[in-house]
Design an enzyme around this catalytic site. Structure first.
Site, PDB file in Angstrom:
ATOM      1  N   ARG A  85       0.918  -1.443   0.102  1.00  0.00           N
ATOM      2  CA  ARG A  85      -0.147   0.033   0.000  1.00  0.00           C
ATOM      3  C   ARG A  85       0.845   1.293  -0.041  1.00  0.00           C
ATOM      4  O   ARG A  85       0.606   2.377  -0.623  1.00  0.00           O
ATOM      5  CB  ARG A  85      -0.886  -0.039   1.172  1.00  0.00           C
ATOM      6  CG  ARG A  85      -2.072   0.931   1.121  1.00  0.00           C
ATOM      7  CD  ARG A  85      -2.831   0.749   2.180  1.00  0.00           C
ATOM      8  NE  ARG A  85      -2.389   1.259   3.602  1.00  0.00           N
ATOM      9  CZ  ARG A  85      -3.034   1.689   4.471  1.00  0.00           C
ATOM     10  NH1 ARG A  85      -4.327   1.733   4.461  1.00  0.00           N
ATOM     11  NH2 ARG A  85      -2.561   2.087   5.763  1.00  0.00           N
ATOM     12  N   TYR A 124     -11.152   6.525  -6.086  1.00  0.00           N
ATOM     13  CA  TYR A 124     -10.962   7.524  -4.844  1.00  0.00           C
ATOM     14  C   TYR A 124     -10.034   8.382  -4.865  1.00  0.00           C
ATOM     15  O   TYR A 124      -9.751   9.298  -3.983  1.00  0.00           O
ATOM     16  CB  TYR A 124     -10.868   6.703  -3.560  1.00  0.00           C
ATOM     17  CG  TYR A 124      -9.768   5.751  -3.443  1.00  0.00           C
ATOM     18  CD1 TYR A 124      -8.627   5.973  -3.170  1.00  0.00           C
ATOM     19  CD2 TYR A 124     -10.130   4.293  -3.861  1.00  0.00           C
ATOM     20  CE1 TYR A 124      -7.356   5.336  -3.258  1.00  0.00           C
ATOM     21  CE2 TYR A 124      -9.038   3.313  -3.869  1.00  0.00           C
ATOM     22  CZ  TYR A 124      -7.469   3.982  -3.473  1.00  0.00           C
ATOM     23  OH  TYR A 124      -6.637   2.940  -3.596  1.00  0.00           O
ATOM     24  N   HIS A 214     -15.316   2.942   0.700  1.00  0.00           N
ATOM     25  CA  HIS A 214     -13.834   2.371   0.372  1.00  0.00           C
ATOM     26  C   HIS A 214     -13.743   1.128   1.263  1.00  0.00           C
ATOM     27  O   HIS A 214     -13.579  -0.096   0.958  1.00  0.00           O
ATOM     28  CB  HIS A 214     -12.822   3.297   0.834  1.00  0.00           C
ATOM     29  CG  HIS A 214     -11.597   2.600   0.732  1.00  0.00           C
ATOM     30  ND1 HIS A 214     -10.895   2.076   1.604  1.00  0.00           N
ATOM     31  CD2 HIS A 214     -10.794   2.654  -0.370  1.00  0.00           C
ATOM     32  CE1 HIS A 214      -9.764   1.498   1.278  1.00  0.00           C
ATOM     33  NE2 HIS A 214      -9.592   1.701   0.008  1.00  0.00           N
ATOM     34  N   HIS A 241     -15.331  -2.412  -0.229  1.00  0.00           N
ATOM     35  CA  HIS A 241     -14.223  -3.552   0.229  1.00  0.00           C
ATOM     36  C   HIS A 241     -14.701  -3.873   1.434  1.00  0.00           C
ATOM     37  O   HIS A 241     -14.782  -3.350   2.421  1.00  0.00           O
ATOM     38  CB  HIS A 241     -12.848  -2.616   0.159  1.00  0.00           C
ATOM     39  CG  HIS A 241     -12.208  -2.187  -0.825  1.00  0.00           C
ATOM     40  ND1 HIS A 241     -11.523  -1.122  -1.072  1.00  0.00           N
ATOM     41  CD2 HIS A 241     -11.941  -2.856  -2.001  1.00  0.00           C
ATOM     42  CE1 HIS A 241     -11.010  -0.863  -2.310  1.00  0.00           C
ATOM     43  NE2 HIS A 241     -11.144  -1.870  -2.918  1.00  0.00           N
ATOM     44  N   HIS A 278     -14.085  -8.759  -2.407  1.00  0.00           N
ATOM     45  CA  HIS A 278     -12.955  -9.736  -1.570  1.00  0.00           C
ATOM     46  C   HIS A 278     -13.700 -10.394  -0.730  1.00  0.00           C
ATOM     47  O   HIS A 278     -13.983 -11.783  -0.951  1.00  0.00           O
ATOM     48  CB  HIS A 278     -12.024  -8.824  -1.210  1.00  0.00           C
ATOM     49  CG  HIS A 278     -10.987  -8.067  -1.755  1.00  0.00           C
ATOM     50  ND1 HIS A 278     -10.438  -8.360  -2.936  1.00  0.00           N
ATOM     51  CD2 HIS A 278     -11.003  -6.799  -1.722  1.00  0.00           C
ATOM     52  CE1 HIS A 278      -9.918  -7.450  -3.632  1.00  0.00           C
ATOM     53  NE2 HIS A 278      -9.974  -6.220  -2.849  1.00  0.00           N
ATOM     54  N   ASP A 329      -8.896  -5.827  -9.969  1.00  0.00           N
ATOM     55  CA  ASP A 329      -8.415  -5.163  -9.119  1.00  0.00           C
ATOM     56  C   ASP A 329      -7.094  -4.332  -9.021  1.00  0.00           C
ATOM     57  O   ASP A 329      -6.926  -3.370  -9.839  1.00  0.00           O
ATOM     58  CB  ASP A 329      -8.294  -6.027  -7.744  1.00  0.00           C
ATOM     59  CG  ASP A 329      -8.274  -5.207  -6.356  1.00  0.00           C
ATOM     60  OD1 ASP A 329      -8.312  -4.004  -6.555  1.00  0.00           O
ATOM     61  OD2 ASP A 329      -8.033  -5.859  -5.342  1.00  0.00           O
TER      62      ASP A 329
END
Length: 456
Positions: A85, A124, A214, A241, A278, A329
């Site tokens: 990330r 986003y 999100h 998510h 997911h 994704d």
């Protein structure tokens, strides 16, 4: 928009789960299928021949277009989702509306080459680095919509509410980190005001608008209802998510005394309009809540295995009542055929048994069910009145040659790759012809240039 009618002659076509030979497909001025004629032995004059298996165009139900720039870079060494990330934030910080348009245009062209005719962009990256507003507050989203138009595919812009860096200790959650400031609108009400400025009538025929939360860590519980209500009022799809990481589950239980799934259910987020992305780490109670509310689930197997997230309970969710769709994704690869077979093969590894879904069920997840999750309910089928979006898979490559034509669905799902996509048609327009994109010349060059610009 008036389109030029076209007639396609498919060597083989997947019609309602059955492989039929020699199918004539006529498209109309409205970009929909006007007629379907099986058993047409000879292509009529003026028709376009599609050699291979023609199926409905595929829907990539979960995309972060800018993640494509990370391919290869984040596969070096080990690390975790959380270290990945940090690299992702670095690339995100360099994007502007212009550079994002260039990258997304190339990425969406890559999707068209892979037989994808519609994408759900979980968006986003709203503002400038540091959180400053562009003069047009939807400049980044509009860049994505324009990029999809140039690449010739449909898009559902899933405009994402992102307000906090974690649960924190109060109603507002933990403050956004520096790298996250450009994601946030301040409140769900401010998010809704900005999104509403993107009037549906201004999106173009290829684009639709949806909403996204999100995650439960990024949208405080008190704000979730605002996003869900906006989606309900606008009859728009709502994505979220969910439980991608066990750390999220643990933090949610500490903050709220329940699982993320229960938190979403308690705040009116689950339901037929909603798709959970997911849904990897769920309890039996979570599965019952998701399936019992007819909430859909988007599985992203290539990303989930790339990030070592785990194997989600896809079969249990399906049996509980959830419709499953697929997404690429992070774009470690862009290959919906691989996503489809991975869902089955991962379940085989998890259970050590075979045959959880038929090839037709997996193909439907990649086509009709993916489109429905994105609000394109009139797409994903080869029938009169459906959108004229088609994908043709070669049956004569080194991967696909050999099986009898009646096994073409099994061949496509369990052997073919994105390299076997021969044709892509959107609204009757021939976007990819014999493996060559007709609107974006030199897609690899476009990708290389757009990604290189983010490394400067």
């Amino acid at each position: 928009m008036s389109l030029t009618p076209q007639t396609y002659w498919a060597e083989h076509a997947w019609l309602n789960g059955t492989v039929e030979p020699q199918v004539l497909i006529e498209t109309g001025h409205d970009g929909r299928i006007a007629a379907v004629h099986p058993d047409t032995a000879v292509p009529p004059p003026g028709s376009v021949t599609l050699r291979g298996l023609t199926v409905p165009g595929m829907a990539n139900a979960h995309s972060h277009a800018f993640h494509r720039a990370l391919r290869g870079t984040v596969q070096v060494g080990s690390g975790t989702f959380w270290t990945w990330r940090e690299v992702m934030y670095q690339f995100a910080s360099r994007l502007t509306p212009d550079t994002y348009f260039d990258l997304a245009r190339a990425v969406y062209a890559e999707m068209a080459l892979a037989g994808i005719t519609a994408v759900g962009e979980f968006h986003y990256l709203h503002h400038a680095p540091g959180g400053d507003r562009y003069s047009n507050p939807n400049a980044m989203g509009e860049a994505l919509i324009a990029a999809a138009a140039d690449a010739g595919i449909r898009i559902t812009l899933l405009d994402t509410c992102y307000l906090a860096s974690g649960f924190g200790t109060g109603r507002s959650g933990a403050p956004l980190g520096h790298d996250q400031l450009r994601f946030g609108d301040g409140s769900a009400d401010a998010w809704a005001e900005r999104v509403s400025a993107l009037a549906p009538g201004s999106l173009g025929d290829h684009a639709r608008l949806g909403a996204a939360i999100h995650s439960v860590r990024a949208v405080p519980a008190a704000e979730m209802g605002t996003v869900a209500k906006w989606a309900e009022d606008h009859r728009a799809p709502l994505h979220v998510h969910l439980s991608e990481q066990t750390a999220e589950n643990d933090a949610c239980r500490r903050a709220h005394g329940c699982s993320p799934t229960r938190l979403l259910a308690d705040h009116g987020v689950l339901g037929r309009r909603t798709t959970a992305v997911h849904a990897t780490h769920l309890t039996a109670g979570d599965i019952a809540l998701i399936g019992g509310s007819s909430t859909g689930v988007c599985m992203c197997p290539t990303t989930e295995r790339d990030l070592a997230d785990g194997i989600g309970p896809a079969k249990q969710l399906h049996e509980a009542g959830s419709t499953l769709c697929l997404g690429s994704d992070s774009h470690a690869v862009i290959d919906l055929l691989e996503e489809a077979r991975a869902m089955e093969l991962d379940e085989r590894l998890r259970t050590r048994t075979r045959g959880h879904w038929t090839a037709s069920q997996l193909l439907r997840a990649a086509t009709e069910d993916g489109h429905a999750a994105l609000g394109w309910h009139e797409a994903g089928r080869i029938e009169v009145g459906a959108l004229a979006d088609l994908t043709t898979v070669a049956l004569d490559s080194v991967r696909t040659v050999g099986p009898m034509p009646r096994l073409a669905t099994e061949t496509a799902i369990f052997a073919a790759t994105n390299a076997d996509i021969r044709h892509t048609v959107v609204a009757g327009r021939h976007i990819v012809r014999d493996g060559v994109h007709q609107l974006v010349p030199h897609v690899p060059v476009s990708l290389a240039e757009a990604i290189a610009a983010l490394r400067v």
